[in-house]
Scaffold this active site. Structure first.
Site, PDB file in Angstrom:
ATOM      1  N   CYS A  80      20.267   3.337 -38.924  1.00  0.00           N
ATOM      2  CA  CYS A  80      21.457   2.344 -39.258  1.00  0.00           C
ATOM      3  C   CYS A  80      21.894   1.413 -38.236  1.00  0.00           C
ATOM      4  O   CYS A  80      23.590   1.176 -38.076  1.00  0.00           O
ATOM      5  CB  CYS A  80      22.811   3.905 -39.651  1.00  0.00           C
ATOM      6  SG  CYS A  80      22.692   5.147 -41.068  1.00  0.00           S
ATOM      7  N   ASN A 139      28.057   6.175 -46.112  1.00  0.00           N
ATOM      8  CA  ASN A 139      26.960   5.700 -45.294  1.00  0.00           C
ATOM      9  C   ASN A 139      25.743   5.032 -46.106  1.00  0.00           C
ATOM     10  O   ASN A 139      24.887   5.930 -46.733  1.00  0.00           O
ATOM     11  CB  ASN A 139      26.771   7.226 -44.503  1.00  0.00           C
ATOM     12  CG  ASN A 139      25.988   6.132 -43.380  1.00  0.00           C
ATOM     13  OD1 ASN A 139      24.848   5.628 -43.049  1.00  0.00           O
ATOM     14  ND2 ASN A 139      25.374   7.397 -42.447  1.00  0.00           N
ATOM     15  N   HIS A 156      29.497   1.364 -36.943  1.00  0.00           N
ATOM     16  CA  HIS A 156      28.396   1.462 -38.729  1.00  0.00           C
ATOM     17  C   HIS A 156      29.515   2.629 -39.159  1.00  0.00           C
ATOM     18  O   HIS A 156      29.925   3.641 -38.941  1.00  0.00           O
ATOM     19  CB  HIS A 156      27.445   2.270 -37.855  1.00  0.00           C
ATOM     20  CG  HIS A 156      26.746   3.055 -39.179  1.00  0.00           C
ATOM     21  ND1 HIS A 156      26.481   3.029 -40.498  1.00  0.00           N
ATOM     22  CD2 HIS A 156      26.357   4.441 -39.019  1.00  0.00           C
ATOM     23  CE1 HIS A 156      25.865   3.484 -40.989  1.00  0.00           C
ATOM     24  NE2 HIS A 156      25.659   4.626 -40.570  1.00  0.00           N
TER      25      HIS A 156
HETATM   26  N1  ACO Z   1      30.880  21.778 -47.855  1.00  0.00           N
HETATM   27  C1  ACO Z   1      31.157  23.023 -47.541  1.00  0.00           C
HETATM   28  N2  ACO Z   1      30.560  23.417 -46.439  1.00  0.00           N
HETATM   29  C2  ACO Z   1      29.839  22.805 -45.591  1.00  0.00           C
HETATM   30  C3  ACO Z   1      29.609  21.258 -46.760  1.00  0.00           C
HETATM   31  C4  ACO Z   1      30.151  21.065 -47.366  1.00  0.00           C
HETATM   32  N3  ACO Z   1      29.460  19.587 -47.809  1.00  0.00           N
HETATM   33  N4  ACO Z   1      27.948  21.214 -45.429  1.00  0.00           N
HETATM   34  C5  ACO Z   1      28.243  21.976 -44.106  1.00  0.00           C
HETATM   35  N5  ACO Z   1      29.862  22.839 -44.320  1.00  0.00           N
HETATM   36  C6  ACO Z   1      29.079  24.487 -43.629  1.00  0.00           C
HETATM   37  C7  ACO Z   1      28.252  24.698 -43.075  1.00  0.00           C
HETATM   38  O1  ACO Z   1      27.683  25.275 -43.463  1.00  0.00           O
HETATM   39  C8  ACO Z   1      29.261  24.863 -41.311  1.00  0.00           C
HETATM   40  O2  ACO Z   1      29.370  26.753 -42.342  1.00  0.00           O
HETATM   41  P1  ACO Z   1      29.321  27.479 -41.625  1.00  0.00           P
HETATM   42  O3  ACO Z   1      30.448  27.178 -40.272  1.00  0.00           O
HETATM   43  O4  ACO Z   1      29.363  28.858 -41.896  1.00  0.00           O
HETATM   44  O5  ACO Z   1      27.789  28.085 -40.826  1.00  0.00           O
HETATM   45  C9  ACO Z   1      30.568  24.714 -41.288  1.00  0.00           C
HETATM   46  O6  ACO Z   1      30.980  24.383 -42.770  1.00  0.00           O
HETATM   47  C10 ACO Z   1      30.844  24.051 -40.810  1.00  0.00           C
HETATM   48  O7  ACO Z   1      29.455  22.601 -40.295  1.00  0.00           O
HETATM   49  P2  ACO Z   1      29.136  21.818 -39.550  1.00  0.00           P
HETATM   50  O8  ACO Z   1      28.198  21.415 -39.619  1.00  0.00           O
HETATM   51  O9  ACO Z   1      30.001  22.316 -37.831  1.00  0.00           O
HETATM   52  O10 ACO Z   1      30.323  19.999 -39.483  1.00  0.00           O
HETATM   53  P3  ACO Z   1      31.269  19.246 -39.050  1.00  0.00           P
HETATM   54  O11 ACO Z   1      31.969  19.713 -38.477  1.00  0.00           O
HETATM   55  O12 ACO Z   1      29.693  19.209 -38.211  1.00  0.00           O
HETATM   56  O13 ACO Z   1      31.039  18.212 -40.004  1.00  0.00           O
HETATM   57  C11 ACO Z   1      29.490  16.254 -41.112  1.00  0.00           C
HETATM   58  C12 ACO Z   1      29.336  17.889 -40.733  1.00  0.00           C
HETATM   59  C13 ACO Z   1      30.365  15.669 -41.928  1.00  0.00           C
HETATM   60  C14 ACO Z   1      27.751  16.354 -41.146  1.00  0.00           C
HETATM   61  C15 ACO Z   1      29.591  15.891 -38.851  1.00  0.00           C
HETATM   62  O14 ACO Z   1      29.187  16.391 -38.433  1.00  0.00           O
HETATM   63  C16 ACO Z   1      29.158  14.163 -39.377  1.00  0.00           C
HETATM   64  O15 ACO Z   1      29.449  13.649 -39.928  1.00  0.00           O
HETATM   65  N6  ACO Z   1      28.296  13.974 -38.509  1.00  0.00           N
HETATM   66  C17 ACO Z   1      27.983  12.932 -38.098  1.00  0.00           C
HETATM   67  C18 ACO Z   1      26.307  12.755 -39.396  1.00  0.00           C
HETATM   68  C19 ACO Z   1      25.807  10.805 -39.493  1.00  0.00           C
HETATM   69  O16 ACO Z   1      27.065  10.409 -38.669  1.00  0.00           O
HETATM   70  N7  ACO Z   1      25.092  10.792 -39.493  1.00  0.00           N
HETATM   71  C20 ACO Z   1      24.099   9.573 -40.242  1.00  0.00           C
HETATM   72  C21 ACO Z   1      23.990   9.064 -39.124  1.00  0.00           C
HETATM   73  S1  ACO Z   1      23.542   7.468 -39.177  1.00  0.00           S
HETATM   74  C22 ACO Z   1      21.205   7.345 -39.915  1.00  0.00           C
HETATM   75  O17 ACO Z   1      21.027   6.755 -38.971  1.00  0.00           O
HETATM   76  C23 ACO Z   1      21.974   7.497 -41.038  1.00  0.00           C
END
Ligand code: ACO
Length: 330
Positions: free
Chosen positions: A114, A285, A255
């Site tokens: 990314c 994304n 990004h």
């Molecule tokens: N729907 C419902 N619940 C979900 C989902 C979903 N789609 N996904 C995860 N959960 C649950 C998890 O299982 C967890 O449940 P638990 O507490 O019972 O274990 C809970 O929701 C919280 O999960 P987290 O992973 O802590 O959620 P978070 O608030 O961190 O959000 C997210 C997740 C959106 C992925 C966030 O961490 C994020 O945006 N991170 C950055 C990711 C990113 O930008 N990646 C791309 C980089 S660029 C590249 O190079 C490709």
């Protein structure tokens, strides 16, 4: 060796017509429209099917950028395709060169996930600023949908497909005001799309590994923490290097990974939210494509004007991150 400046003089973008909404995702995995909307700001993403290719999307975006720059494909000296999802493992840039009829151009792929568009922008600038080439076409394009595990709710909600392009030319005044690039392989495990082969014995004692890539594997929380720490830091350094302050920035163009990351970075830098360019709600994304797609949208809507200072930052797998601050147009 001659040293000159650069100017970004045209943009274009292309996405596949099919959209997948959050409501659609609720039919596929255990999630809710509210959860996806609140945690990511994404409402839909465009997905590519087998009828089209990355090369086609990238060529379409490139033609738009060349037209905006009032140039012909034969004017292009250098084509860089920033991608992690080339149609051909040997690279897709040459196919784009052929499709465009840009027969004078040397073309190659660059992979930095990314961060690819920012790394590509800086790479193009090096060739232009030394006087080696006069006109470069930079395309950021990805079809990560090919490598998403569509049963994994932690990742399948995030990604979309698309391509964006810019034309960059050498210019007497340097409109690339500053840049910074970084890599940290020690955190590679946080986000990967790894080759996973099995041994295949050719003769006794001589084996090769053959297979495919495993789907995207991501520790979302780690990537989130990395982004909200490193992105403001790299932008602050780049501003300092460019002898600018946040008040000089007309647009913050990050990004497009997650709306919460964009808001957190803007708050850390004290950049008002109306200066934050965001279209993540409609595209998700799109990896290396996200910055040029958003740039092109704001240019075509007349929001970004000639001379505006755009502070961009990419971050992602590698881990890699970087920033470039440039003035739009000549
Ligand atoms: N729907 C419902 N619940 C979900 C989902 C979903 N789609 N996904 C995860 N959960 C649950 C998890 O299982 C967890 O449940 P638990 O507490 O019972 O274990 C809970 O929701 C919280 O999960 P987290 O992973 O802590 O959620 P978070 O608030 O961190 O959000 C997210 C997740 C959106 C992925 C966030 O961490 C994020 O945006 N991170 C950055 C990711 C990113 O930008 N990646 C791309 C980089 S660029 C590249 O190079 C490709």
């Amino acid at each position: 060796m001659q040293h000159t400046g650069i100017a970004v003089v045209g943009s274009g973008s292309a996405v596949p017509p099919t959209t997948l909404t959050n409501a659609h995702l609720c039919q596929m995995v255990d999630t809710s429209e509210e959860w996806i909307g609140e945690r990511t700001g994404i409402h839909q993403r465009h997905l590519n099917d087998g009828r089209s290719s990355l090369t086609e999307l990238a060529t379409k975006a490139a033609l738009e950028a060349i037209t905006m720059a009032k140039l012909q494909p034969m004017d292009i000296d250098l084509i860089i395709l920033a991608t992690s999802t080339a149609d051909d493992m040997f690279g897709s840039a040459s196919s784009i060169q052929f499709a465009l009829g840009a027969t004078r151009a040397v073309a190659f792929d660059l992979t930095a996930a990314c961060s690819g568009f920012i790394f590509g922008l800086v790479t193009c600038a090096q060739f232009l600023q030394t006087g080696t080439y006069g006109t470069a076409l930079l395309i950021g394009g990805d079809v990560l949908s090919r490598w998403v595990d569509w049963s994994d709710r932690r990742t399948c909600i995030l990604f979309g497909d698309g391509a964006g392009a810019v034309v960059i030319q050498s210019h007497p005044v340097n409109h690339l005001l500053g840049f910074e690039l970084h890599s940290d392989g020690s955190q590679n495990k946080s986000l990967s799309l790894k080759y996973g082969g099995t041994d295949h014995e050719l003769l006794e004692g001589i084996a090769v590994s053959q297979g495919n890539y495993k789907p995207i594997d991501m520790n979302g929380q780690e990537v989130y923490r990395f982004a909200v720490r490193r992105v403001p830091e790299v932008l602050e350094k780049t501003l300092l290097r460019a002898n600018l302050t946040v008040d000089d920035v007309d647009w913050l163009l990050l990004h497009q990974a997650n709306q919460r990351i964009m808001v957190a970075v803007a708050e850390r830098l004290h950049i008002p939210i109306h200066k934050v360019i965001s279209n993540v709600a409609r595209y998700g994304n799109t990896s290396a494509a996200s910055i040029p797609i958003a740039l092109d949208e704001f240019v075509r809507e007349g929001k970004i004007k000639t001379g505006d200072v755009i502070a961009t930052s990419g971050f992602g797998a590698g881990l890699t991150w970087g920033s470039a601050i440039f003035r739009w147009g000549t």
